[in-house]
Design a protein around this motif. Structure first.
Motif, PDB file in Angstrom:
ATOM      1  N   ASN A 182       0.793  -1.227   0.000  1.00  0.00           N
ATOM      2  CA  ASN A 182       0.000   0.000   0.000  1.00  0.00           C
ATOM      3  C   ASN A 182       0.825   1.277   0.000  1.00  0.00           C
ATOM      4  OD1 ASN A 182      -2.505  -1.196  -0.176  1.00  0.00           O
ATOM      5  ND2 ASN A 182      -2.732  -1.392   2.038  1.00  0.00           N
ATOM      6  N   ASP A 183       2.035   1.255   0.554  1.00  0.00           N
ATOM      7  CA  ASP A 183       2.828   2.484   0.564  1.00  0.00           C
ATOM      8  C   ASP A 183       3.307   2.876  -0.836  1.00  0.00           C
ATOM      9  OD1 ASP A 183       4.362   0.209   0.749  1.00  0.00           O
ATOM     10  OD2 ASP A 183       5.895   1.104   2.023  1.00  0.00           O
ATOM     11  N   LEU A 184       3.151   1.991  -1.815  1.00  0.00           N
ATOM     12  CA  LEU A 184       3.460   2.357  -3.200  1.00  0.00           C
ATOM     13  C   LEU A 184       2.359   3.214  -3.828  1.00  0.00           C
ATOM     14  CD1 LEU A 184       5.053  -0.975  -4.441  1.00  0.00           C
ATOM     15  CD2 LEU A 184       6.220   1.200  -4.034  1.00  0.00           C
ATOM     16  N   ASN A 185       1.243   3.430  -3.093  1.00  0.00           N
ATOM     17  CA  ASN A 185       0.199   4.354  -3.553  1.00  0.00           C
ATOM     18  C   ASN A 185       0.630   5.799  -3.420  1.00  0.00           C
ATOM     19  OD1 ASN A 185      -1.900   2.736  -4.416  1.00  0.00           O
ATOM     20  ND2 ASN A 185      -2.738   2.495  -2.363  1.00  0.00           N
ATOM     21  N   ASP A 186       1.552   6.071  -2.507  1.00  0.00           N
ATOM     22  CA  ASP A 186       1.968   7.439  -2.196  1.00  0.00           C
ATOM     23  C   ASP A 186       3.249   7.779  -2.956  1.00  0.00           C
ATOM     24  OD1 ASP A 186       2.687   9.872  -1.141  1.00  0.00           O
ATOM     25  OD2 ASP A 186       2.984   9.122   0.907  1.00  0.00           O
ATOM     26  N   LYS A 220       9.508   4.317  -0.154  1.00  0.00           N
ATOM     27  CA  LYS A 220       9.431   3.053  -0.899  1.00  0.00           C
ATOM     28  C   LYS A 220       9.083   3.306  -2.362  1.00  0.00           C
ATOM     29  CE  LYS A 220       8.019  -1.653  -0.854  1.00  0.00           C
ATOM     30  NZ  LYS A 220       7.550  -2.778  -0.127  1.00  0.00           N
ATOM     31  N   PHE A 221       8.108   4.201  -2.614  1.00  0.00           N
ATOM     32  CA  PHE A 221       7.742   4.542  -3.998  1.00  0.00           C
ATOM     33  C   PHE A 221       8.949   5.112  -4.733  1.00  0.00           C
ATOM     34  CE2 PHE A 221       6.431   7.146  -7.480  1.00  0.00           C
ATOM     35  CZ  PHE A 221       5.291   6.561  -7.999  1.00  0.00           C
ATOM     36  N   LEU A 222       9.609   6.082  -4.122  1.00  0.00           N
ATOM     37  CA  LEU A 222      10.727   6.759  -4.771  1.00  0.00           C
ATOM     38  C   LEU A 222      11.869   5.790  -5.088  1.00  0.00           C
ATOM     39  CD1 LEU A 222      10.728  10.039  -2.660  1.00  0.00           C
ATOM     40  CD2 LEU A 222       9.908   9.755  -5.012  1.00  0.00           C
ATOM     41  N   LEU A 223      12.192   4.907  -4.137  1.00  0.00           N
ATOM     42  CA  LEU A 223      13.262   3.942  -4.375  1.00  0.00           C
ATOM     43  C   LEU A 223      12.897   2.925  -5.448  1.00  0.00           C
ATOM     44  CD1 LEU A 223      14.444   3.311  -0.699  1.00  0.00           C
ATOM     45  CD2 LEU A 223      15.691   4.523  -2.512  1.00  0.00           C
ATOM     46  N   LYS A 249      20.290   5.730 -28.980  1.00  0.00           N
ATOM     47  CA  LYS A 249      20.693   7.077 -29.397  1.00  0.00           C
ATOM     48  C   LYS A 249      19.527   8.062 -29.421  1.00  0.00           C
ATOM     49  CE  LYS A 249      20.633   6.053 -34.352  1.00  0.00           C
ATOM     50  NZ  LYS A 249      21.432   6.044 -35.565  1.00  0.00           N
ATOM     51  N   TYR A 250      18.292   7.563 -29.328  1.00  0.00           N
ATOM     52  CA  TYR A 250      17.115   8.426 -29.307  1.00  0.00           C
ATOM     53  C   TYR A 250      16.472   8.540 -27.925  1.00  0.00           C
ATOM     54  CZ  TYR A 250      17.595   7.429 -34.266  1.00  0.00           C
ATOM     55  OH  TYR A 250      18.099   7.291 -35.520  1.00  0.00           O
ATOM     56  N   TYR A 251      16.868   7.675 -27.023  1.00  0.00           N
ATOM     57  CA  TYR A 251      16.266   7.610 -25.690  1.00  0.00           C
ATOM     58  C   TYR A 251      16.727   8.782 -24.833  1.00  0.00           C
ATOM     59  CZ  TYR A 251      15.398   5.955 -20.950  1.00  0.00           C
ATOM     60  OH  TYR A 251      14.997   5.854 -19.644  1.00  0.00           O
ATOM     61  N   LEU A 252      15.770   9.435 -24.142  1.00  0.00           N
ATOM     62  CA  LEU A 252      16.097  10.531 -23.234  1.00  0.00           C
ATOM     63  C   LEU A 252      15.887  10.145 -21.778  1.00  0.00           C
ATOM     64  CD1 LEU A 252      14.591  13.556 -25.196  1.00  0.00           C
ATOM     65  CD2 LEU A 252      16.991  12.855 -25.035  1.00  0.00           C
ATOM     66  N   LYS A 253      14.695   9.630 -21.430  1.00  0.00           N
ATOM     67  CA  LYS A 253      14.452   9.239 -20.040  1.00  0.00           C
ATOM     68  C   LYS A 253      13.159   8.469 -19.893  1.00  0.00           C
ATOM     69  CE  LYS A 253      12.476  12.531 -17.103  1.00  0.00           C
ATOM     70  NZ  LYS A 253      12.565  13.683 -16.251  1.00  0.00           N
ATOM     71  N   SER A 254      13.018   7.830 -18.736  1.00  0.00           N
ATOM     72  CA  SER A 254      11.791   7.127 -18.337  1.00  0.00           C
ATOM     73  C   SER A 254      11.332   7.697 -17.014  1.00  0.00           C
ATOM     74  CB  SER A 254      12.054   5.629 -18.156  1.00  0.00           C
ATOM     75  OG  SER A 254      12.433   5.024 -19.357  1.00  0.00           O
ATOM     76  N   VAL A 255      10.017   7.723 -16.826  1.00  0.00           N
ATOM     77  CA  VAL A 255       9.426   8.195 -15.570  1.00  0.00           C
ATOM     78  C   VAL A 255       8.375   7.187 -15.130  1.00  0.00           C
ATOM     79  CG1 VAL A 255       8.080  10.011 -14.452  1.00  0.00           C
ATOM     80  CG2 VAL A 255       9.800  10.616 -16.158  1.00  0.00           C
ATOM     81  N   VAL A 256       8.528   6.648 -13.926  1.00  0.00           N
ATOM     82  CA  VAL A 256       7.504   5.775 -13.348  1.00  0.00           C
ATOM     83  C   VAL A 256       6.491   6.667 -12.654  1.00  0.00           C
ATOM     84  CG1 VAL A 256       7.031   3.994 -11.649  1.00  0.00           C
ATOM     85  CG2 VAL A 256       9.035   3.799 -13.116  1.00  0.00           C
ATOM     86  N   ALA A 257       5.225   6.539 -13.049  1.00  0.00           N
ATOM     87  CA  ALA A 257       4.175   7.420 -12.537  1.00  0.00           C
ATOM     88  C   ALA A 257       3.317   6.773 -11.455  1.00  0.00           C
ATOM     89  CB  ALA A 257       3.280   7.879 -13.682  1.00  0.00           C
ATOM     90  N   ALA A 258       3.204   5.432 -11.477  1.00  0.00           N
ATOM     91  CA  ALA A 258       2.315   4.764 -10.521  1.00  0.00           C
ATOM     92  C   ALA A 258       2.639   3.282 -10.462  1.00  0.00           C
ATOM     93  CB  ALA A 258       0.853   4.951 -10.932  1.00  0.00           C
ATOM     94  N   PHE A 259       2.116   2.643  -9.404  1.00  0.00           N
ATOM     95  CA  PHE A 259       2.236   1.202  -9.220  1.00  0.00           C
ATOM     96  C   PHE A 259       0.868   0.627  -8.910  1.00  0.00           C
ATOM     97  CE2 PHE A 259       6.440   2.742  -7.836  1.00  0.00           C
ATOM     98  CZ  PHE A 259       7.252   1.956  -8.632  1.00  0.00           C
ATOM     99  N   SER A 260       0.682  -0.650  -9.230  1.00  0.00           N
ATOM    100  CA  SER A 260      -0.521  -1.371  -8.821  1.00  0.00           C
ATOM    101  C   SER A 260      -0.170  -2.844  -8.672  1.00  0.00           C
ATOM    102  CB  SER A 260      -1.669  -1.192  -9.827  1.00  0.00           C
ATOM    103  OG  SER A 260      -1.407  -1.916 -11.013  1.00  0.00           O
ATOM    104  N   GLU A 261      -1.105  -3.588  -8.128  1.00  0.00           N
ATOM    105  CA  GLU A 261      -0.931  -5.032  -8.028  1.00  0.00           C
ATOM    106  C   GLU A 261      -1.218  -5.635  -9.397  1.00  0.00           C
ATOM    107  OE1 GLU A 261      -2.449  -8.760  -5.275  1.00  0.00           O
ATOM    108  OE2 GLU A 261      -3.144  -6.740  -4.856  1.00  0.00           O
ATOM    109  N   GLY A 262      -0.297  -6.427  -9.908  1.00  0.00           N
ATOM    110  CA  GLY A 262      -0.475  -7.069 -11.197  1.00  0.00           C
ATOM    111  C   GLY A 262      -1.049  -8.460 -11.025  1.00  0.00           C
ATOM    112  N   GLU A 263      -1.153  -9.183 -12.115  1.00  0.00           N
ATOM    113  CA  GLU A 263      -1.673 -10.545 -12.065  1.00  0.00           C
ATOM    114  C   GLU A 263      -0.744 -11.481 -11.305  1.00  0.00           C
ATOM    115  OE1 GLU A 263      -2.856 -12.065 -15.880  1.00  0.00           O
ATOM    116  OE2 GLU A 263      -3.712 -10.141 -16.457  1.00  0.00           O
ATOM    117  N   SER A 264       0.563 -11.231 -11.403  1.00  0.00           N
ATOM    118  CA  SER A 264       1.511 -12.124 -10.733  1.00  0.00           C
ATOM    119  C   SER A 264       2.656 -11.369 -10.060  1.00  0.00           C
ATOM    120  CB  SER A 264       2.077 -13.133 -11.739  1.00  0.00           C
ATOM    121  OG  SER A 264       2.768 -12.460 -12.768  1.00  0.00           O
ATOM    122  N   GLY A 265       2.473 -10.087  -9.797  1.00  0.00           N
ATOM    123  CA  GLY A 265       3.538  -9.312  -9.160  1.00  0.00           C
ATOM    124  C   GLY A 265       3.224  -7.830  -9.162  1.00  0.00           C
TER     125      GLY A 265
END
Length: 94
Positions: free
Chosen positions: A34-38, A43-46, A66-82
């Motif tokens: 649940n702390d990955l909701n915040d 925990k979310f940041l790490l 050569k075209y990639y700039l960055k990735s941003v993780v915006a949210a988490f949820s419970e998946g089907e297996s993880g």
């Protein structure tokens, strides 16, 4: 590991454009809590930083590196297996 990608194209200047690709990926060896909701929790940041680094390494060693700039993780949820992470990537295109 399952990737779902969505493609968005936004021209930003005549010389080149930014391309935003959003999607989600599931990590079966990680568990959702649940702390990955915040998005301000430690925990979310790490976890977001670890997944962003994973995505960066994956793209940097591919033909898209050569075209990639960055990735941003915006949210988490419970998946089907993880843990499921929702993210967007930014690429540039000449």
């Amino acid at each position: 590991l399952i990737f779902y990608l969505f493609f968005f194209f936004f021209p930003s200047a005549p010389a080149f454009s930014f391309i935003y690709i959003g999607g989600n990926v599931e990590f079966p060896n990680l568990t959702y809590t649940n702390d990955l909701n915040d998005p301000t929790s430690q925990k979310f940041l790490l976890q977001a930083k670890a997944i962003q680094n994973y995505l960066a390494e994956t793209y940097d060693t591919s033909f898209l590196g050569k075209y990639y700039l960055k990735s941003v993780v915006a949210a988490f949820s419970e998946g089907e297996s993880g843990l499921r992470a929702y993210f967007w990537n930014i690429f540039w295109a000449p």
